[in-house]
Design a protein around this motif. Structure first.
Motif, PDB file in Angstrom:
ATOM      1  N   PHE A 215      18.320   9.878 -19.371  1.00 31.37           N
ATOM      2  CA  PHE A 215      19.657  10.106 -19.926  1.00 31.37           C
ATOM      3  C   PHE A 215      19.742   9.824 -21.428  1.00 31.37           C
ATOM      4  CE2 PHE A 215      20.525   8.588 -15.460  1.00 31.37           C
ATOM      5  CZ  PHE A 215      20.665   9.865 -14.940  1.00 31.37           C
ATOM      6  N   GLY A 216      18.822   9.026 -21.933  1.00 29.68           N
ATOM      7  CA  GLY A 216      18.821   8.733 -23.368  1.00 29.68           C
ATOM      8  C   GLY A 216      17.935   9.674 -24.148  1.00 29.68           C
ATOM      9  N   GLY A 217      17.047  10.388 -23.434  1.00 29.78           N
ATOM     10  CA  GLY A 217      16.167  11.343 -24.097  1.00 29.78           C
ATOM     11  C   GLY A 217      15.166  10.707 -25.023  1.00 29.78           C
ATOM     12  N   ILE A 218      14.691   9.481 -24.683  1.00 34.03           N
ATOM     13  CA  ILE A 218      13.735   8.803 -25.565  1.00 34.03           C
ATOM     14  C   ILE A 218      12.388   8.675 -24.851  1.00 34.03           C
ATOM     15  CG2 ILE A 218      15.586   7.550 -26.722  1.00 34.03           C
ATOM     16  CD1 ILE A 218      14.788   5.042 -25.264  1.00 34.03           C
ATOM     17  N   PRO A 219      11.287   8.600 -25.602  1.00 34.72           N
ATOM     18  CA  PRO A 219       9.957   8.491 -24.995  1.00 34.72           C
ATOM     19  C   PRO A 219       9.796   7.183 -24.213  1.00 34.72           C
ATOM     20  CG  PRO A 219       9.809   9.082 -27.320  1.00 34.72           C
ATOM     21  CD  PRO A 219      11.226   8.691 -27.068  1.00 34.72           C
ATOM     22  N   MET A 220       8.809   7.169 -23.333  1.00 31.18           N
ATOM     23  CA  MET A 220       8.567   6.033 -22.452  1.00 31.18           C
ATOM     24  C   MET A 220       8.317   4.743 -23.231  1.00 31.18           C
ATOM     25  SD  MET A 220       8.296   5.150 -19.269  1.00 31.18           S
ATOM     26  CE  MET A 220       7.463   4.080 -18.117  1.00 31.18           C
ATOM     27  N   LYS A 221       7.493   4.818 -24.276  1.00 27.40           N
ATOM     28  CA  LYS A 221       7.176   3.610 -25.040  1.00 27.40           C
ATOM     29  C   LYS A 221       8.435   2.996 -25.641  1.00 27.40           C
ATOM     30  CE  LYS A 221       2.346   4.352 -26.377  1.00 27.40           C
ATOM     31  NZ  LYS A 221       1.400   4.512 -27.520  1.00 27.40           N
ATOM     32  N   GLU A 222       9.305   3.849 -26.168  1.00 22.33           N
ATOM     33  CA  GLU A 222      10.565   3.350 -26.731  1.00 22.33           C
ATOM     34  C   GLU A 222      11.466   2.783 -25.637  1.00 22.33           C
ATOM     35  OE1 GLU A 222      12.789   5.864 -29.322  1.00 22.33           O
ATOM     36  OE2 GLU A 222      11.037   6.477 -30.483  1.00 22.33           O
TER      37      GLU A 222
ATOM     38  N   GLY B  68      10.358  -0.841 -24.800  1.00 24.11           N
ATOM     39  CA  GLY B  68      10.774  -1.796 -25.831  1.00 24.11           C
ATOM     40  C   GLY B  68      12.278  -1.975 -25.860  1.00 24.11           C
ATOM     41  N   THR B  69      13.016  -0.874 -25.725  1.00 25.80           N
ATOM     42  CA  THR B  69      14.481  -0.933 -25.757  1.00 25.80           C
ATOM     43  C   THR B  69      15.021  -1.697 -24.557  1.00 25.80           C
ATOM     44  OG1 THR B  69      14.482   1.218 -26.873  1.00 25.80           O
ATOM     45  CG2 THR B  69      16.579   0.451 -25.983  1.00 25.80           C
ATOM     46  N   SER B  70      14.383  -1.546 -23.396  1.00 22.34           N
ATOM     47  CA  SER B  70      14.852  -2.241 -22.193  1.00 22.34           C
ATOM     48  C   SER B  70      14.763  -3.755 -22.363  1.00 22.34           C
ATOM     49  CB  SER B  70      14.039  -1.797 -20.968  1.00 22.34           C
ATOM     50  OG  SER B  70      12.749  -2.377 -20.962  1.00 22.34           O
TER      51      SER B  70
ATOM     52  N   PRO C 158       6.446  -7.509 -30.421  1.00 26.43           N
ATOM     53  CA  PRO C 158       5.413  -6.492 -30.727  1.00 26.43           C
ATOM     54  C   PRO C 158       5.931  -5.058 -30.617  1.00 26.43           C
ATOM     55  CG  PRO C 158       4.981  -7.579 -28.601  1.00 26.43           C
ATOM     56  CD  PRO C 158       6.055  -8.354 -29.286  1.00 26.43           C
ATOM     57  N   HIS C 159       6.850  -4.804 -29.683  1.00 29.02           N
ATOM     58  CA  HIS C 159       7.421  -3.452 -29.565  1.00 29.02           C
ATOM     59  C   HIS C 159       8.221  -3.087 -30.818  1.00 29.02           C
ATOM     60  CE1 HIS C 159       6.410  -2.582 -25.350  1.00 29.02           C
ATOM     61  NE2 HIS C 159       6.604  -3.870 -25.128  1.00 29.02           N
ATOM     62  N   TRP C 160       8.994  -4.057 -31.318  1.00 35.43           N
ATOM     63  CA  TRP C 160       9.806  -3.838 -32.516  1.00 35.43           C
ATOM     64  C   TRP C 160       8.907  -3.585 -33.731  1.00 35.43           C
ATOM     65  CZ3 TRP C 160      10.821  -7.767 -36.537  1.00 35.43           C
ATOM     66  CH2 TRP C 160      11.730  -7.298 -37.500  1.00 35.43           C
ATOM     67  N   LEU C 161       7.830  -4.375 -33.845  1.00 37.47           N
ATOM     68  CA  LEU C 161       6.908  -4.216 -34.978  1.00 37.47           C
ATOM     69  C   LEU C 161       6.214  -2.852 -34.945  1.00 37.47           C
ATOM     70  CD1 LEU C 161       5.297  -7.788 -35.101  1.00 37.47           C
ATOM     71  CD2 LEU C 161       6.994  -6.814 -36.677  1.00 37.47           C
ATOM     72  N   GLN C 162       6.029  -2.311 -33.734  1.00 30.79           N
ATOM     73  CA  GLN C 162       5.385  -0.997 -33.599  1.00 30.79           C
ATOM     74  C   GLN C 162       6.385   0.154 -33.668  1.00 30.79           C
ATOM     75  OE1 GLN C 162       3.016  -1.106 -29.951  1.00 30.79           O
ATOM     76  NE2 GLN C 162       2.317  -3.171 -30.473  1.00 30.79           N
TER      77      GLN C 162
ATOM     78  N   ILE D 193       2.114  -7.394 -16.635  1.00 30.00           N
ATOM     79  CA  ILE D 193       2.738  -6.122 -16.227  1.00 30.00           C
ATOM     80  C   ILE D 193       4.085  -5.878 -16.886  1.00 30.00           C
ATOM     81  CG2 ILE D 193       1.539  -6.195 -14.015  1.00 30.00           C
ATOM     82  CD1 ILE D 193       4.175  -6.909 -12.689  1.00 30.00           C
ATOM     83  N   GLY D 194       4.574  -6.846 -17.677  1.00 31.36           N
ATOM     84  CA  GLY D 194       5.789  -6.626 -18.454  1.00 31.36           C
ATOM     85  C   GLY D 194       7.086  -6.732 -17.688  1.00 31.36           C
ATOM     86  N   GLY D 195       7.060  -7.285 -16.487  1.00 29.29           N
ATOM     87  CA  GLY D 195       8.311  -7.414 -15.730  1.00 29.29           C
ATOM     88  C   GLY D 195       8.115  -8.237 -14.477  1.00 29.29           C
TER      89      GLY D 195
END
Length: 257
Positions: A168-175, A178-180, A62-66, A21-23
């Motif tokens: 607040f960052g205005g970025i898509p969910m997938k990003e 990965g950013t988190s 994998p998030h960075w590679l994508q 589940i990633g967390g």
């Protein structure tokens, strides 16, 4: 020896949860380290930073590679989050802050996280329009706040960071996901540093526990091909809720009662 085996078996299960589940790693790792391995709250939280930091780095690859890591948003959010994690750790080490107080705060954060998972709050963010606007000051303040909570109770804060990056960052969910992971990895370093010179740590246990969790991550990542993660997250939310209620009951009734 039996306790050691049970603890490390649970570490594998923690890793599987992260892979699926990633967390939620620290929400499981800290209770296991305290109630199974017999560590005090501050030792357990300090150890969890190592596990969560390493796991986040593994998950980041994998998030960075994508191409799903937004470094611009990370640069805004990460420094105040790192500062907050260090300050939160130092706050937890004040003589006034007992293990009971820290664990009650930890359980309250678990309650908040469990409600977020049960209601599927993060899933709703997919439907929100993404604004190109970047609310830098809001993101920095959010980073400082999340980091402080992380340093104090040990929970990584992904369930708070991801909505903040989207809204607040205005970025898509997938990003945002990965950013988190990048933000969590960095603030785990300063959170750990905040405890390092004030807590006696068993580095052999840190290494073995992290390796066991790493095995679980690989298994969990494989199982994502066979299991629907969305339903697992809701079930995990109920499990976290049960642990939180158990911790609150124990420390509010027996320790403070």
């Amino acid at each position: 020896m039996l306790v050691w085996i049970i603890g490390h078996f649970l570490a594998v299960a923690i890793g599987m949860t992260l892979g699926l589940i990633g967390g939620g790693g620290s929400m499981l790792a800290i209770p296991v380290l305290i109630y199974v391995m017999g560590l005090d709250a501050k030792e357990a939280i300090a150890m969890s930073f190592v596990m969560v930091g390493i796991v986040s780095l593994i998950g980041l690859i994998p998030h960075w590679l994508q191409g799903n890591v937004n470094f611009k948003a990370a640069i805004i959010f990460t420094p105040p989050a790192m500062l907050g994690a260090f300050l939160g750790a130092r706050l937890a080490l004040l003589p006034l802050i007992t293990d009971t107080i820290q664990l009650i705060a930890f359980a309250i954060m678990m309650l908040v996280a469990s409600v977020s998972m049960i209601w599927g709050q993060l899933n709703q963010l997919h439907k929100l329009p993404h604004s190109p606007k970047n609310h830098r000051l809001t993101m920095m303040l959010e980073g400082l706040g999340v980091g402080t909570i992380t340093g104090f109770v040990g929970i990584g804060g992904g369930f708070v960071i991801i909505p903040a990056l989207v809204l607040f960052g205005g970025i898509p969910m997938k990003e945002a996901i990965g950013t988190s992971l990048l933000i969590i990895a960095f603030k785990s370093v300063t959170g750990f540093a905040g405890y390092l010179d004030r807590v006696v740590l068993n580095f052999n246990l840190i290494v073995s526990f992290t390796l066991a969790a790493g095995v679980g991550i690989v298994i969990g990542a494989y199982l994502t091909k066979l299991i629907e993660a969305k339903q697992l997250k809701k079930g995990f939310g109920y499990f976290v809720l049960a642990i939180a209620v158990s911790i609150l009951t124990q420390h509010l009734i027996f320790d403070l009662g």
